[in-house]
Design an enzyme around this catalytic site. Sequence first.
Site, PDB file in Angstrom:
ATOM      1  N   ASP A 483       0.984  -1.138  -0.108  1.00 53.84           N
ATOM      2  CA  ASP A 483       0.104  -0.100   0.030  1.00 53.84           C
ATOM      3  C   ASP A 483       0.934   1.425  -0.075  1.00 53.84           C
ATOM      4  O   ASP A 483       0.188   2.341  -0.148  1.00 53.84           O
ATOM      5  CB  ASP A 483      -1.047   0.042   1.459  1.00 53.84           C
ATOM      6  CG  ASP A 483      -2.060  -0.834   1.156  1.00 53.84           C
ATOM      7  OD1 ASP A 483      -2.456  -1.240   0.242  1.00 53.84           O
ATOM      8  OD2 ASP A 483      -2.506  -1.168   2.068  1.00 53.84           O
TER       9      ASP A 483
HETATM   10  C1  BGC Z   1       0.159   1.128   6.348  1.00 54.10           C
HETATM   11  C2  BGC Z   1      -0.057   0.251   5.592  1.00 54.10           C
HETATM   12  C3  BGC Z   1      -1.476   0.053   5.138  1.00 54.10           C
HETATM   13  C4  BGC Z   1      -2.076   1.356   4.965  1.00 54.10           C
HETATM   14  C5  BGC Z   1      -3.567   1.356   4.808  1.00 54.10           C
HETATM   15  C6  BGC Z   1      -0.418   2.697   5.668  1.00 54.10           C
HETATM   16  O1  BGC Z   1       0.098   3.517   6.459  1.00 54.10           O
HETATM   17  O2  BGC Z   1       1.750   1.603   6.483  1.00 54.10           O
HETATM   18  O3  BGC Z   1       0.340  -1.109   6.103  1.00 54.10           O
HETATM   19  O4  BGC Z   1      -1.733  -0.954   4.594  1.00 54.10           O
HETATM   20  O5  BGC Z   1      -1.814   2.443   5.859  1.00 54.10           O
HETATM   21  O6  BGC Z   1      -4.178   1.323   5.789  1.00 54.10           O
HETATM   22  C1  NOJ Z   2      -1.740  -3.691   5.606  1.00 57.03           C
HETATM   23  C2  NOJ Z   2      -2.660  -3.900   4.746  1.00 57.03           C
HETATM   24  O1  NOJ Z   2      -3.949  -4.248   5.395  1.00 57.03           O
HETATM   25  C3  NOJ Z   2      -2.489  -4.717   3.614  1.00 57.03           C
HETATM   26  O2  NOJ Z   2      -3.817  -4.541   2.491  1.00 57.03           O
HETATM   27  C4  NOJ Z   2      -1.374  -4.377   2.657  1.00 57.03           C
HETATM   28  O3  NOJ Z   2      -1.299  -5.264   1.675  1.00 57.03           O
HETATM   29  C5  NOJ Z   2       0.026  -4.259   3.530  1.00 57.03           C
HETATM   30  N1  NOJ Z   2      -0.551  -3.410   4.781  1.00 57.03           N
HETATM   31  C6  NOJ Z   2       1.198  -3.870   2.914  1.00 57.03           C
HETATM   32  O4  NOJ Z   2       1.126  -2.537   2.493  1.00 57.03           O
END
Ligand code: BGC
Ligand code: NOJ
Length: 811
Positions: A483
């Site tokens: 993400d």
């Molecule tokens: C986090 C991710 C997460 C994303 C969406 C980001 O700040 O680092 O792990 O998937 O937010 O919530």
């Molecule tokens: C947490 C999110 O829930 C997931 O969808 C994502 O793939 C990982 N972070 C990596 O960014």
Amino acid sequence: MKYGYFDDDNKEYVITEPKTPYPWINYLGNKDFFSLTSNTGGGYSFYKDAKFRRLTRYRYNNVPIDDGGKYFYIKDEDTIWSPGWKPVKTKLDKYECRHGLSYTKFIGEKNGVNAEVLQFIPLDFLGEIQHVKLKNTSSKEKNIKLFSFIEWALWNAEDDMTNFQRNLNTGEVEVEDSVIYHKTEFKERRNHYAFFSVNQNINGFDTDRESFIGLYNGFESPQAVENGKASNSEAHGWSPIASHYIEVSLKPNEEKDFVFMLGYVEVDAKDKWESKSVINKKPAKEMIAKYNTKEKVENALNDLALYWDNLLGKINISSNEPKLDRMVNIWNQYQCMVTFNMSRSASFFESGIGRGMGFRDSNQDLIGFVHQIPERARERIIDIASTQFEDGSCYHQYQPLTKKGNATLGGDFNDDPLWLILSTTEYIKETGDFSILNEKVPFNNDVSKAKSLFEHLKVSFYHVVNNLGPHNLPLIGRADWNDCLNLNCFSQDPNESFQTTGNKKGKTAESLMIAGLFVVYGKEFVKLCRELHLDDEAIFAAKHINNMSEAVKNYGWDGDWFLRAYDYYGNKVGSNENEEGKIFIESQGWCSMAEIGLENGMVKKSLDSVKKYLDCDYGIVLNSPAYSKYYEEYGEISTYPIGYKENGGVFCHNNPWIMIAETILGRGDQAFEYYSKIAPSFLEEISELHKVEPYVYCQMIAGKEAHKPGEAKNSWLTGTASWNFYAITQYILGIKPDYNGLSINPCIPSEWKEFNVKRVFRGTVYNIHVKNPYKVCKGIKEIRVNGEKIESTIIPILDSNKEHKVEVIMG
Ligand code: BGC
Ligand code: NOJ
């Protein structure tokens, strides 16, 4: 240092030191009504949705940490204490917190009084029981005063923490007998209320927080407890609470027990009132009557244990490694069920007011619980697929209450559609239920646009084919699984969310991770088509898969590893040419699992590079070297300090991808080493550093470049749970459901002599004994089923009326 121990026979983690390095929590409830509870009694409860139906209040990131929860106070002459140590924090003669499967038990003892508090939510029940037992272990009569305490949340957890000009006026309660009712907003649009009861007469109560605690006291020294008397206060606005006051006298050795219940009630709009302004208490009284004795409570607890025995009994291993057995047999499976229920909503790191159900998260979570609750997995697949669009793209999240896509967040995360192929094919392999493919499933929740689930899988596959970039690799969209790799975002405004901002049109940035993912699940799609005798469909799809493999070989290889991406400008990401972020884990995992270039050594090189550049004492980091400055063209990944989260942290979710890839090469020693580096039970001894629970996986462990390598965060709600379970059971232990049977192909450390797996598959019990006399990592010499040698490594589906013995000899 350890703060407790695993009690495997009771399937509990027993915490013996209340001051754990962070609150170590547990989840109560299995359907609709849930509570979170920490090892010192902190936490809260909600009905279905942690944002919209919050029953009790919690203050996140509090000072001190984890203040506020469901508390009991015992006043024994001048000593005041709590069975769970907090909030009073009086030094106890004995303290134990036993986190079990959907229950938590506190045992505290002080000055000859033993207090046990058992918390759980009976199956199919909208209420939590707190069974309190008080025993006099001294030789003198004891006259003690017991106070209960909870603080009501005013239902909408977000509003409850922000909208004080209104909220401090709305609180309303009623008290009748020993029951305190929370009827805030009941007079208007809410047809629900909550109650807190106890099954005995009380000597007083409080329902107004200030009267009970005192404006200048804290949870640790409520004024009423210090005074040894409740004031029978009635809340009008401000902060309603519920506290019972009970005087208890105990002869030496005498024990008394009390059943407290926190319940949630919904009534029909026409049945709301008993009389003017008096709520209809009938349903609450029925709930209370259901568990108003010790025997009834014990029966309910028994039912809960049976429920878990049944769920966990589907896969049970015995190896020579207790740390592994307790992960597979108990805690990893348990965590998978919790992620099924919670997704990413409510933990001590997720506030419960933010995220809905993630499209990719929920599909991936499913591979960890499908064997336990296939019917609910089926329902979940249909719910998820219903939020997909006709072109295969998807809403990134949907809301559990409405089951509709979340328009604010939108879509365009181009990995999303492919995960639907994963969940659906895993479901069918586990159950044999091909009929799910014929279910008519809406697009964007519009039933007039419904098509078969198979069509959904097809549009998922072709969404990638229809969205290729300049190198014939998949366009990344807003981001892929990572993400934080936001290649079209280009944000300079700190108030913009990386998740929703796309300042550039995404027609160039490409993802090697999606390329690998496409080849893996594209092959699954083809395999499924073959099962369905859709040969033309299969041949057609296979061409696209070939093209993708070729594109990866031509444009996705950096010499010693797979590139991660091409950015907006067409520059390489995850290349030796880059100054930072030279190599990434995700594309090594997926392109290797896809076996792209297996024949010419690319997979081996890629995994060797992972070992060389990404592996560390605490697991495999996501990228290296981590980014030390903000790169506008990469987005959020470069916002994190080096070594944390997606920027060089050990992001545990993706480590099993490498474990699985290692099993393709047959390197069982390496695969298991990676497994044991992040499996929580293997980290118990370093709890002080690791910080979070040693019984569940966490999202992230600080990586080798971090300030404090090995320190973990974000425990419980993470795709790490399902992927590690999948990797250990299906690829390392190698027992893998397939369309026509159970495939056996372990890839283990060479020194393992043997292991046993009991697997219930499509209703049939297989007792599998694997022997490794030749000390190999992989390879099967012989399989016997009920004494008869079979030629294939797939055990056919056998008669479910008896148990079957499977003997496997590796070699
Ligand atoms: C986090 C991710 C997460 C994303 C969406 C980001 O700040 O680092 O792990 O998937 O937010 O919530
Ligand atoms: C947490 C999110 O829930 C997931 O969808 C994502 O793939 C990982 N972070 C990596 O960014």
